[in-house]
Design an enzyme around this catalytic site. Structure first.
Site, PDB file in Angstrom:
ATOM      1  N   GLY A  15     -59.541 -26.129  -9.709  1.00 50.87           N
ATOM      2  CA  GLY A  15     -59.819 -24.898 -10.437  1.00 50.87           C
ATOM      3  C   GLY A  15     -58.566 -24.363 -11.093  1.00 50.87           C
ATOM      4  O   GLY A  15     -57.473 -24.942 -10.977  1.00 50.87           O
ATOM      5  N   HIS A  54     -45.572 -23.259 -18.912  1.00 53.12           N
ATOM      6  CA  HIS A  54     -45.628 -24.680 -18.573  1.00 53.12           C
ATOM      7  C   HIS A  54     -44.399 -25.422 -19.102  1.00 53.12           C
ATOM      8  O   HIS A  54     -43.864 -26.299 -18.418  1.00 53.12           O
ATOM      9  CB  HIS A  54     -46.913 -25.316 -19.115  1.00 53.12           C
ATOM     10  CG  HIS A  54     -48.086 -25.152 -18.208  1.00 53.12           C
ATOM     11  ND1 HIS A  54     -48.469 -26.109 -17.311  1.00 53.12           N
ATOM     12  CD2 HIS A  54     -48.966 -24.127 -18.051  1.00 53.12           C
ATOM     13  CE1 HIS A  54     -49.528 -25.694 -16.644  1.00 53.12           C
ATOM     14  NE2 HIS A  54     -49.852 -24.493 -17.080  1.00 53.12           N
TER      15      HIS A  54
END
Length: 184
Positions: A15, A54
């Site tokens: 998830g 990221h």
């Protein structure tokens, strides 16, 4: 973590914020050099910030290839240059396909067949990140259901090709297929 000194395909599912990218980065960091394929497009401020986060989390020496659609081409062109290629993520790739092809499932399937063929023939290891979206609420709109179904199909097909499949929960990997260390 699994042995990536030999060619292998690893699919890491989970998830949102489950630790998928962190796990794959730790896996890839065991070899050098690394090619990182980013499928995200900075569509809004929230996505722009997520991309920045990221980027900051990745090692600076990794080669980042921004490619939202042509993953088969990147694997064919770069697979012999690196011991591992990381694809992060199939979740956005599926959305990109639906958008680029206006939901034309025939063309999308042709693109996917090229990706699956590239994964079978690439000479290096590949680690792919994807969200598991089939366990949640059924999307209320047809486009959401179409997306959920497409990503579920992609995940199933790549899991079938993969040597290892892991499911991340709260930063912990659960091995669904193959082998992997469960501690990070």
């Amino acid at each position: 973590m699994q042995d990536i000194s030999r060619k292998s395909i690893t699919l890491v599912l989970g998830g949102a914020r489950s630790g998928k990218s962190r796990y794959v980065q730790a896996l890839a960091a065991r070899v050098s050099p690394v090619a990182f394929v980013a499928t995200a497009r900075p569509s809004d401020e929230e996505m722009h910030l997520k991309i920045k986060r990221h980027q900051a989390e990745r090692p600076k020496e990794w080669r980042t290839i921004e490619e939202p659609l042509d993953l088969d081409r990147v694997l064919a062109e770069e697979g012999s240059n690196y011991p591992i290629v990381v694809v992060d993520c199939l979740t956005l790739y599926a959305a990109n396909l639906l958008d680029a092809e206006n939901g034309n499932l025939i063309i999308i399937e042709q693109r996917l067949q090229r990706l699956y063929a590239a994964l079978r023939s690439v000479p290096c290891s590949v680690a792919l990140v994807s969200n598991e979206v089939g366990s949640g609420v059924v999307p209320p709109f047809p486009a959401g259901r179409e997306y959920r179904d497409l990503l579920g199909e992609i995940n199933q097909r790549i899991a079938g090709l993969a040597d290892s499949v892991l499911f991340m929960v709260a930063g912990l990997p659960l091995v669904l297929k193959g082998t992997a260390e469960v501690s990070q």
